[in-house]
Write an enzyme that holds these catalytic residues in place. Sequence first.
Site, PDB file in Angstrom:
ATOM      1  CG  ASP A   1       6.570 -10.751   2.663  1.00  0.00           C
ATOM      2  OD1 ASP A   1       6.145 -10.607   1.500  1.00  0.00           O
ATOM      3  OD2 ASP A   1       7.723 -11.141   2.922  1.00  0.00           O
TER       4      ASP A   1
ATOM      5  CB  ALA B   1      -0.943   0.012   1.206  1.00  0.00           C
TER       6      ALA B   1
ATOM      7  CB  CYS C   1       4.533   2.629 -11.346  1.00  0.00           C
ATOM      8  SG  CYS C   1       5.826   2.198 -10.167  1.00  0.00           S
TER       9      CYS C   1
ATOM     10  N   GLY D   1       0.056   4.881   0.275  1.00  0.00           N
ATOM     11  CA  GLY D   1      -1.337   4.811   0.707  1.00  0.00           C
ATOM     12  C   GLY D   1      -2.366   5.379  -0.233  1.00  0.00           C
TER      13      GLY D   1
END
Length: 436
Positions: free
Chosen positions: A306, A256, A376, A259
């Site tokens: 994890d 995350a 990304c 966030g």
Amino acid sequence: MKQAREVALDALTACERQGAWSDGYLKKAIGGAKLDGRDAALATRLCFGVLQNRMLLDFYLSKLCATPLHKLEASIRNLLRLGAYQLLYLNRVPDHAAVSEAVSLARKKAKNPRAAGLVNGVLRSLIRQREALEPPADLSTRYSHPQWLVDSFVARLGREEAEALLAADNGEPPTCAQVNTLKISAEELAAMLTAEGVAVEPHPWLPDCLFLNGTGSLEHLEAFQKGYFYIQDAAAHLAVLAAAPQPGWRVLDACAAPGGKSFAAAIAMENRGSVTSCDIHPHKLRLIEAGYQRLGLDIIHANLLDGKERKAELLNSFDLIIADVPCSGLGIIRKKPDIRYKDPEPLENLPRVQAAILDNVADYVRPGGVLLYATCTLLERENEGVVRAFLDKQRDFTLEGFQVSGPFLDTDTGMLTCWPHRHGTDGFFFAKLRRI
């Protein structure tokens, strides 16, 4: 006290000598030097500008410097790059200022007492000859991308479009603010930011999203302190919208930090349901916690997890799993220009890591639920390749088409790549998978 050019120089040298990341080093160095907003922006522009054009700058400098660049002290090599970048790209910096500052820093930083004379001579030669400089024919040197990466982009896009992507990589990314619509409307936020002296422009195709300019330190803006917006690229936000989280859902954001996708999901869910926001680093959990507390999103809870380790208590538990996995980051070169220079060999193992996370968290999706895979990067082996390999093994998942705003075609395939040169976003990939 250090000034902007010295901060930029120290950042460039740290990147080269220690493998530091420029954005992280700059943030600390700017704070340590107590630069004001204008000088902080200059230090950042100088550092990023050199990194974006380093191979091209070296190409020009090597023609003017009698000593091979690789034999110079790292600080002097980077001083020449800084001076050359200002002379070639920054019209607002007078030539004499760029040269004199470089010479002064050479006297301060160099071990060799003759280094200041070398810097002065090379940069003055560049001023005399710059109108006659011809850019190199090869895309790698012209756009300062390593040849292996250029070859990858050309193979996928063709030379002409690959060149447009390389040029976009060397541009300045916009500051993209997502509106916390639980607290304020986009129109109200735009008016408030404008009153605080920020230039605001609505995003061309993503609702409740604003481009900001002239923000200074975001943390000092009243609108930021009140939790009226958070920073997230349009592509990452679009991925969450494609997953379509609903009020009352149980959501797990498996990787995350910092966030943004957890925040986007919670806002889309009207702050009803639960979002478990996970990372493997405790200090990153603190960043997530600070973010959702500022935004007033009390359905988010940060957990140490994890993504590769199986947790029996999480099996079949979530309506939506978001797996924005660790990747090569080659879609965010605009924001982290030094990514392009990292050793490509360790990247070869990333698809195995990504597959391990995806295989594991898939079992946390309830039957009928959604699994969102995202990266990304723009490398097919980390994107479509991982998804296809997953579907070959996991017969109870299928790609599901989606509808999103924006100039996108073929979203009925369930997979989408956002491109900097096409869409003005980060380079970003996501796939929507449904457990059947």
